[in-house]
Design a protein around this motif. Structure first.
Motif, short mmCIF file in Angstrom:
data_model
loop_
_atom_site.label_atom_id
_atom_site.label_comp_id
_atom_site.label_asym_id
_atom_site.label_seq_id
_atom_site.Cartn_x
_atom_site.Cartn_y
_atom_site.Cartn_z
N GLY A 92 0.82 -1.21 0.00
CA GLY A 92 0.00 0.00 0.00
C GLY A 92 0.85 1.26 0.00
O GLY A 92 0.56 2.23 -0.70
N ALA A 93 1.92 1.25 0.78
CA ALA A 93 2.82 2.41 0.83
C ALA A 93 3.47 2.64 -0.54
O ALA A 93 3.59 3.78 -0.99
CB ALA A 93 3.90 2.21 1.89
N VAL A 94 3.87 1.55 -1.21
CA VAL A 94 4.46 1.68 -2.55
C VAL A 94 3.42 2.22 -3.52
O VAL A 94 3.71 3.07 -4.36
CB VAL A 94 5.03 0.33 -3.03
CG1 VAL A 94 5.39 0.38 -4.51
CG2 VAL A 94 6.25 -0.04 -2.21
N ALA A 95 2.18 1.73 -3.41
CA ALA A 95 1.12 2.17 -4.32
C ALA A 95 0.81 3.65 -4.13
O ALA A 95 0.57 4.37 -5.10
CB ALA A 95 -0.15 1.35 -4.09
N VAL A 96 0.83 4.12 -2.88
CA VAL A 96 0.48 5.51 -2.60
C VAL A 96 1.65 6.45 -2.84
O VAL A 96 1.49 7.53 -3.41
CB VAL A 96 -0.01 5.64 -1.13
CG1 VAL A 96 -0.18 7.09 -0.73
CG2 VAL A 96 -1.32 4.89 -0.96
N ARG A 97 2.86 6.04 -2.46
CA ARG A 97 3.99 6.96 -2.49
C ARG A 97 5.08 6.58 -3.49
O ARG A 97 5.88 7.42 -3.88
CB ARG A 97 4.59 7.04 -1.07
CG ARG A 97 5.65 8.05 -0.90
CD ARG A 97 5.08 9.46 -0.98
NE ARG A 97 6.15 10.40 -0.68
CZ ARG A 97 6.50 11.38 -1.50
NH1 ARG A 97 5.87 11.58 -2.62
NH2 ARG A 97 7.47 12.18 -1.17
N GLY A 98 5.13 5.32 -3.88
CA GLY A 98 6.22 4.87 -4.74
C GLY A 98 6.10 5.38 -6.17
O GLY A 98 5.02 5.75 -6.63
N ASP A 99 7.22 5.38 -6.86
CA ASP A 99 7.18 5.78 -8.26
C ASP A 99 6.72 4.59 -9.11
O ASP A 99 6.57 3.47 -8.63
CB ASP A 99 8.54 6.31 -8.73
CG ASP A 99 9.65 5.28 -8.65
OD1 ASP A 99 9.37 4.08 -8.53
OD2 ASP A 99 10.83 5.69 -8.70
N GLU A 100 6.47 4.84 -10.38
CA GLU A 100 5.92 3.82 -11.28
C GLU A 100 6.83 2.59 -11.36
O GLU A 100 6.35 1.46 -11.44
CB GLU A 100 5.70 4.42 -12.67
CG GLU A 100 4.91 3.52 -13.60
CD GLU A 100 3.49 3.23 -13.12
OE1 GLU A 100 2.96 2.17 -13.49
OE2 GLU A 100 2.92 4.03 -12.35
N LEU A 102 8.68 1.28 -9.04
CA LEU A 102 8.45 0.44 -7.85
C LEU A 102 7.08 -0.24 -7.89
O LEU A 102 6.94 -1.38 -7.49
CB LEU A 102 8.57 1.27 -6.57
CG LEU A 102 9.98 1.71 -6.20
CD1 LEU A 102 9.94 2.62 -4.97
CD2 LEU A 102 10.86 0.51 -5.94
N ARG A 103 6.08 0.48 -8.39
CA ARG A 103 4.74 -0.11 -8.47
C ARG A 103 4.72 -1.31 -9.39
O ARG A 103 4.01 -2.27 -9.15
CB ARG A 103 3.73 0.92 -8.97
CG ARG A 103 3.39 1.96 -7.95
CD ARG A 103 2.26 2.84 -8.45
NE ARG A 103 2.24 4.04 -7.67
CZ ARG A 103 2.28 5.27 -8.16
NH1 ARG A 103 2.32 5.45 -9.45
NH2 ARG A 103 2.27 6.30 -7.36
N ARG A 104 5.47 -1.25 -10.48
CA ARG A 104 5.50 -2.33 -11.47
C ARG A 104 6.56 -3.39 -11.18
O ARG A 104 6.67 -4.35 -11.91
CB ARG A 104 5.77 -1.75 -12.87
CG ARG A 104 4.70 -0.86 -13.39
CD ARG A 104 3.63 -1.69 -13.99
NE ARG A 104 2.64 -0.82 -14.60
CZ ARG A 104 1.45 -1.21 -14.92
NH1 ARG A 104 1.09 -2.44 -14.73
NH2 ARG A 104 0.60 -0.39 -15.45
N HIS A 105 7.33 -3.20 -10.13
CA HIS A 105 8.40 -4.14 -9.83
C HIS A 105 7.81 -5.51 -9.44
O HIS A 105 6.82 -5.57 -8.71
CB HIS A 105 9.27 -3.61 -8.69
CG HIS A 105 10.58 -4.30 -8.58
ND1 HIS A 105 10.72 -5.52 -7.96
CD2 HIS A 105 11.80 -3.96 -9.04
CE1 HIS A 105 11.97 -5.91 -8.03
NE2 HIS A 105 12.66 -4.98 -8.68
N PRO A 106 8.41 -6.60 -9.92
CA PRO A 106 7.90 -7.94 -9.59
C PRO A 106 7.83 -8.22 -8.09
O PRO A 106 6.94 -8.94 -7.63
CB PRO A 106 8.89 -8.89 -10.27
CG PRO A 106 9.52 -8.08 -11.37
CD PRO A 106 9.52 -6.66 -10.89
N ALA A 107 8.74 -7.63 -7.31
CA ALA A 107 8.72 -7.86 -5.86
C ALA A 107 7.46 -7.28 -5.23
O ALA A 107 6.94 -7.84 -4.25
CB ALA A 107 9.96 -7.24 -5.22
N THR A 108 6.94 -6.18 -5.77
CA THR A 108 5.71 -5.59 -5.24
C THR A 108 4.54 -6.53 -5.46
O THR A 108 3.74 -6.77 -4.56
CB THR A 108 5.45 -4.22 -5.90
OG1 THR A 108 6.59 -3.38 -5.69
CG2 THR A 108 4.21 -3.55 -5.33
#
Length: 196
Positions: A92-100, A102-108
């Motif tokens: 959720g933190a990556v979705a709200v604050r992360g850049d694109e 990080l959002r698309r990273h396989p680890a997410t």
């Protein structure tokens, strides 16, 4: 692709595994969008995490750990749904604050799928607000349902990819060298045209 057809084989056996892996990777990149890849990774993580979690908990239970098995801090059992919730908070933190990126990273995607699996595995505990995790009633049906949900979702999320990967694997099998034909005797033939 033509260059892959004539690829050298290793160990005198079937197709070169490197070539088959390259074909599957190519199908993965070309047949699925970035969103589809994220969904497949999330479903795969869900299925793997759910399966591994069930295997670990069954082993703990079988070996007599009962409800006290697993992780304990200061004598207090820490349920694995807590780790699932923490993973979902991070996603959720990556979705709200992360850049694109990080959002698309396989680890997410993997953290999301794994976190959901950890929460789903202990859903009965969360719904009833009491520790019914080790109760036998309904546990098998939950296990089967979770496994089927994971496998079905994994297939549906990347259906086009799975079909292309299957074709790539089958093409690799077809490229195996022909086995030498068994030697046939060229000796005299008995009546009826059959070898003697």
């Amino acid at each position: 692709m033509g260059m892959m057809r004539g690829a050298h084989r290793r160990n005198g056996g079937g197709p070169d595994r490197t070539v088959v892996r390259a074909r599957v990777r190519q199908a993965y990149r070309e047949r699925m969008s970035a969103t589809q890849r994220s969904v497949v990774i999330a479903w795969g993580a869900f299925t793997a995490t759910f399966g591994v979690t069930r295997a670990i908990t069954y082993t703990l239970h079988r070996e007599g750990a009962g409800g006290s098995g697993g992780i304990a801090v200061g004598g207090r059992h820490i349920h694995h749904y807590n780790f699932g919730i923490a993973a979902l908070f991070a996603v959720g933190a990556v979705a709200v604050r992360g850049d694109e990126r990080l959002r698309r990273h396989p680890a997410t995607a993997a953290a999301y799928g794994g976190g959901v699996a950890l929460v789903v595995d202990e859903l009965a505990l969360l719904v009833d607000l009491k520790d019914v995790y080790w109760a036998k009633d309904g546990r098998r049906s939950v296990d089967v349902a979770g496994g089927l949900i994971g496998l079905t979702g994994l297939y549906l999320a990347g259906q086009e990819f799975w079909h292309a990967a299957g074709r790539a694997l089958l093409a690799g099998r077809r490229e195996q060298p022909d086995r030498p034909a068994q030697a046939r005797p060229d000796g005299p033939r008995a009546s009826g045209g059959r070898p003697a």
